[in-house]
Design a protein around this motif. Structure first.
Motif, PDB file in Angstrom:
ATOM      1  N   CYS A 259      11.712  -8.259  -3.969  1.00  0.00           N
ATOM      2  CA  CYS A 259      10.704  -7.367  -3.383  1.00  0.00           C
ATOM      3  C   CYS A 259       9.413  -7.464  -4.195  1.00  0.00           C
ATOM      4  CB  CYS A 259      11.202  -5.927  -3.360  1.00  0.00           C
ATOM      5  SG  CYS A 259       9.935  -4.775  -2.827  1.00  0.00           S
ATOM      6  N   GLU A 260       8.305  -7.670  -3.489  1.00  0.00           N
ATOM      7  CA  GLU A 260       7.015  -7.852  -4.153  1.00  0.00           C
ATOM      8  C   GLU A 260       6.508  -6.576  -4.809  1.00  0.00           C
ATOM      9  OE1 GLU A 260       3.470  -9.610  -2.122  1.00  0.00           O
ATOM     10  OE2 GLU A 260       5.100 -10.511  -0.980  1.00  0.00           O
ATOM     11  N   GLU A 261       6.996  -5.435  -4.354  1.00  0.00           N
ATOM     12  CA  GLU A 261       6.436  -4.187  -4.857  1.00  0.00           C
ATOM     13  C   GLU A 261       7.287  -3.531  -5.933  1.00  0.00           C
ATOM     14  OE1 GLU A 261       5.235  -1.834  -1.494  1.00  0.00           O
ATOM     15  OE2 GLU A 261       3.626  -3.225  -1.046  1.00  0.00           O
ATOM     16  N   CYS A 262       8.607  -3.751  -5.922  1.00  0.00           N
ATOM     17  CA  CYS A 262       9.426  -3.093  -6.943  1.00  0.00           C
ATOM     18  C   CYS A 262      10.300  -4.083  -7.720  1.00  0.00           C
ATOM     19  CB  CYS A 262      10.273  -1.991  -6.321  1.00  0.00           C
ATOM     20  SG  CYS A 262      11.633  -2.613  -5.331  1.00  0.00           S
ATOM     21  N   ASP A 263      10.218  -5.359  -7.366  1.00  0.00           N
ATOM     22  CA  ASP A 263      10.912  -6.410  -8.118  1.00  0.00           C
ATOM     23  C   ASP A 263      12.447  -6.371  -7.971  1.00  0.00           C
ATOM     24  OD1 ASP A 263       9.942  -8.608  -9.497  1.00  0.00           O
ATOM     25  OD2 ASP A 263      10.767  -7.890 -11.384  1.00  0.00           O
ATOM     26  N   THR A 264      12.958  -5.760  -6.908  1.00  0.00           N
ATOM     27  CA  THR A 264      14.403  -5.721  -6.713  1.00  0.00           C
ATOM     28  C   THR A 264      14.879  -7.038  -6.089  1.00  0.00           C
ATOM     29  OG1 THR A 264      14.254  -3.356  -6.347  1.00  0.00           O
ATOM     30  CG2 THR A 264      16.273  -4.433  -5.603  1.00  0.00           C
ATOM     31  N   LEU A 265      15.947  -7.582  -6.659  1.00  0.00           N
ATOM     32  CA  LEU A 265      16.522  -8.834  -6.145  1.00  0.00           C
ATOM     33  C   LEU A 265      17.503  -8.504  -5.024  1.00  0.00           C
ATOM     34  CD1 LEU A 265      16.916 -11.955  -6.592  1.00  0.00           C
ATOM     35  CD2 LEU A 265      18.775 -11.339  -8.146  1.00  0.00           C
TER      36      LEU A 265
ATOM     37  N   SER B 185      15.594  -1.646   0.011  1.00  0.00           N
ATOM     38  CA  SER B 185      16.378  -0.405  -0.075  1.00  0.00           C
ATOM     39  C   SER B 185      15.864   0.501  -1.192  1.00  0.00           C
ATOM     40  CB  SER B 185      17.849  -0.744  -0.320  1.00  0.00           C
ATOM     41  OG  SER B 185      17.946  -1.483  -1.525  1.00  0.00           O
ATOM     42  N   VAL B 186      15.102  -0.062  -2.128  1.00  0.00           N
ATOM     43  CA  VAL B 186      14.624   0.741  -3.252  1.00  0.00           C
ATOM     44  C   VAL B 186      13.261   1.384  -2.946  1.00  0.00           C
ATOM     45  CG1 VAL B 186      13.937   0.663  -5.684  1.00  0.00           C
ATOM     46  CG2 VAL B 186      15.932  -0.621  -4.901  1.00  0.00           C
ATOM     47  N   CYS B 187      12.270   0.577  -2.499  1.00  0.00           N
ATOM     48  CA  CYS B 187      10.914   1.120  -2.337  1.00  0.00           C
ATOM     49  C   CYS B 187      10.461   1.215  -0.887  1.00  0.00           C
ATOM     50  CB  CYS B 187       9.910   0.293  -3.147  1.00  0.00           C
ATOM     51  SG  CYS B 187       9.518  -1.297  -2.410  1.00  0.00           S
TER      52      CYS B 187
ATOM     53  N   THR C 164       4.449   4.137  -4.512  1.00  0.00           N
ATOM     54  CA  THR C 164       4.363   2.812  -3.902  1.00  0.00           C
ATOM     55  C   THR C 164       3.775   2.915  -2.500  1.00  0.00           C
ATOM     56  OG1 THR C 164       6.397   2.352  -5.072  1.00  0.00           O
ATOM     57  CG2 THR C 164       5.665   0.688  -3.539  1.00  0.00           C
ATOM     58  N   ARG C 165       4.170   3.981  -1.776  1.00  0.00           N
ATOM     59  CA  ARG C 165       3.649   4.170  -0.421  1.00  0.00           C
ATOM     60  C   ARG C 165       2.140   4.404  -0.468  1.00  0.00           C
ATOM     61  NH1 ARG C 165       7.204   8.365   1.936  1.00  0.00           N
ATOM     62  NH2 ARG C 165       8.793   6.772   1.773  1.00  0.00           N
ATOM     63  N   LEU C 166       1.702   5.210  -1.436  1.00  0.00           N
ATOM     64  CA  LEU C 166       0.270   5.479  -1.599  1.00  0.00           C
ATOM     65  C   LEU C 166      -0.477   4.166  -1.833  1.00  0.00           C
ATOM     66  CD1 LEU C 166      -2.163   7.418  -2.089  1.00  0.00           C
ATOM     67  CD2 LEU C 166      -1.484   7.500  -4.489  1.00  0.00           C
TER      68      LEU C 166
ATOM     69  N   TRP D  18       7.872   0.772 -11.106  1.00  0.00           N
ATOM     70  CA  TRP D  18       9.328   0.605 -11.114  1.00  0.00           C
ATOM     71  C   TRP D  18       9.824   0.132 -12.469  1.00  0.00           C
ATOM     72  CZ3 TRP D  18      11.768   2.748  -7.116  1.00  0.00           C
ATOM     73  CH2 TRP D  18      10.976   3.057  -6.020  1.00  0.00           C
ATOM     74  N   ASP D  19       8.984  -0.643 -13.178  1.00  0.00           N
ATOM     75  CA  ASP D  19       9.349  -1.028 -14.550  1.00  0.00           C
ATOM     76  C   ASP D  19       9.536   0.237 -15.387  1.00  0.00           C
ATOM     77  OD1 ASP D  19       9.158  -3.676 -13.927  1.00  0.00           O
ATOM     78  OD2 ASP D  19       7.145  -3.954 -14.764  1.00  0.00           O
ATOM     79  N   ASN D  20       8.562   1.171 -15.267  1.00  0.00           N
ATOM     80  CA  ASN D  20       8.632   2.425 -16.017  1.00  0.00           C
ATOM     81  C   ASN D  20       9.894   3.195 -15.650  1.00  0.00           C
ATOM     82  OD1 ASN D  20       6.261   2.024 -17.368  1.00  0.00           O
ATOM     83  ND2 ASN D  20       5.006   3.106 -15.864  1.00  0.00           N
ATOM     84  N   ARG D  21      10.198   3.201 -14.373  1.00  0.00           N
ATOM     85  CA  ARG D  21      11.361   3.957 -13.902  1.00  0.00           C
ATOM     86  C   ARG D  21      12.659   3.375 -14.466  1.00  0.00           C
ATOM     87  NH1 ARG D  21      12.819   7.226  -9.028  1.00  0.00           N
ATOM     88  NH2 ARG D  21      14.825   6.414  -8.392  1.00  0.00           N
TER      89      ARG D  21
END
Ligand SMILES: [Zn+2]
Ligand SMILES: [Zn+2]
Length: 416
Positions: free
Chosen positions: A10-16, A31-33, A340-342, A404-407
């Motif tokens: 995912c380009e926005e939260c880096d989930t594989l 499914s994450v962002c 992320t939506r913002l 998401w890195d911070n999270r």
């Protein structure tokens, strides 16, 4: 996750994730962002080709004929896209001329031509020379091709002039309408991912995880590649774009662009964006006085549209990005999905602020009757166009994956 499936990041939260077959018409989301990962559309390349070809022909027509003719006191002027560019140029506003030429003409042309260059051979099972690099540009140019924003600018100009003089809509206007429908339908039907997967298959999840290396998703074509965290100057094996785990210096760059935009927002609103001269009397107009004038003329919907696009959107973009930057720096991880939506809204809505600039360019070409009536751009318009471009660049340089890195860091350190 099935390891024999193609991998996607995912380009926005880096989930594989693993790509799975979805029914036609379905859009797969992260499914994450909640970011759109890919869409399944039946026969998408062939349908996109037909729509792109139609849009290209309509764009030629939209350039060849006037979109409006303005008649006052027996004098008439016609407005074309190139005419509106030339009017800005002749008034000494070459910066605005370049902006309008690029966004309303060059970018839409280049983008549709690139689409045809790639899609025509692809429907015949062939690959045109340069396809991989050119299709990368096709995706990147999307934000800067603003033909639909230009059309709204034409309509706002029309409502401003319709009470003043006789206005006739030209053939370009209808071509514009059809063009926008075709171009939007082509973008809806064609998921660039589907084209990339056809050009060269996506790497498989199992083979990638077996390397034991960190994985990176190409931000242009979405290919997933193993890449050491400290690697530099590595290019995507499919589209040859530079690969990096995170955008370079995202916070410093976004802050710099944003501060410049905020500073220019002041002259953009204080200085006149255009001057209306009628029978020797000149009246400078700022963005806000233009809106007030529309309200006095009882054109509430248009006034609301211009107020929203020219005043609300730039302010909300600047404030929204400041919020995201502070949240990223302070490590605020609450409501990461909303953050992320913002970001997504800020990225998509920014282009609509160009309505006023396009409107001014159209008024400048149409209302050009010397002593009788004349509309010329003002210095505020340059500042305003700069604000729009800087905030678009700022949104582009921000890195949503930091949220998401911070999270993840937060979850790793706090007890479960
Ligand atoms: Zn995601
Ligand atoms: Zn790539």
């Amino acid at each position: 996750m099935a390891t024999d499936r193609p991998a996607l990041i995912c380009e926005e939260c880096d989930t594989l994730t693993a790509v799975r077959r979805v029914p036609s018409g379905v859009t797969a989301q992260c499914s994450v962002c909640g970011n759109v990962l890919y869409r399944e559309r039946q026969d998408s390349v062939r349908r996109a080709l037909a729509l792109t070809l139609a849009a290209f022909i309509l764009l030629l027509i939209a350039h060849a004929f006037p979109f409006m003719t303005f008649t006052m006191e027996g004098n008439s002027t016609s407005g074309t896209i190139f005419g509106s560019v030339m009017a800005l140029w002749h008034d000494g506003y070459w910066e605005l001329a370049i902006v309008v030429l690029t966004m309303a003409s060059l970018m839409p042309f280049i983008r549709l031509a690139l689409g045809l260059w790639v899609l025509v051979p692809l429907t015949m099972g062939r690959v045109a020379p340069g396809t991989f690099e050119l299709f990368g540009l096709y995706s990147r140019f999307q934000a800067w091709a603003m033909i639909e924003v230009y059309l709204i600018g034409v309509l706002v100009a029309y409502t401003k002039l319709v009470d003043l003089a006789s206005i006739n809509l030209g053939p370009a206007m209808w071509a514009f309408g059809g063009l926008i429908v075709c171009a939007a339908a082509a973008d809806n039907v064609l998921d660039p991912r589907a084209v990339w997967w056809r050009l060269a298959p996506q790497n498989k999840l199992g083979a990638l995880t077996a390397t034991g290396q960190p994985l990176v998703g190409c931000h242009v074509c979405g290919q997933v590649v193993p890449l050491p965290v400290d690697a530099h100057h590595v290019h995507c094996p499919r589209c040859h774009a530079a690969l990096h785990h995170r955008k370079p210096d995202p916070l410093a760059r976004t802050w710099a662009l944003l501060i410049a935009a905020a500073l220019l927002y002041i002259p953009a609103n204080v200085l006149p964006v255009m001057t209306v001269t009628s029978f020797g009397k000149g009246q400078p107009d700022t963005i806000l006085s233009g809106v007030i004038e529309l309200i006095h003329a009882d054109m509430w919907p248009i006034a609301a549209l211009v107020f929203f696009a020219s005043i609300t959107v730039p302010v909300l973009k600047i404030l929204g990005l400041v919020l995201l930057l502070v949240a990223a720096q302070r490590g605020w991880v609450a409501r990461a999905r909303d953050q992320t939506r913002l970001y997504r809204v800020i990225e998509q809505v920014g282009r609509w602020s160009m309505i006023d600039i396009f409107m001014i360019s159209i008024l400048a070409v149409l209302v050009n009757l010397g002593e009788i009536a004349q509309i010329e751009p003002g210095p505020g318009a340059i500042a305003f166009a700069s604000v729009v471009i800087l905030t678009m660049l700022a949104a582009h340089s921000f890195e949503p994956r930091i949220i998401w890195d911070n999270r993840r860091r937060n979850h790793a350190t706090s007890p479960a």
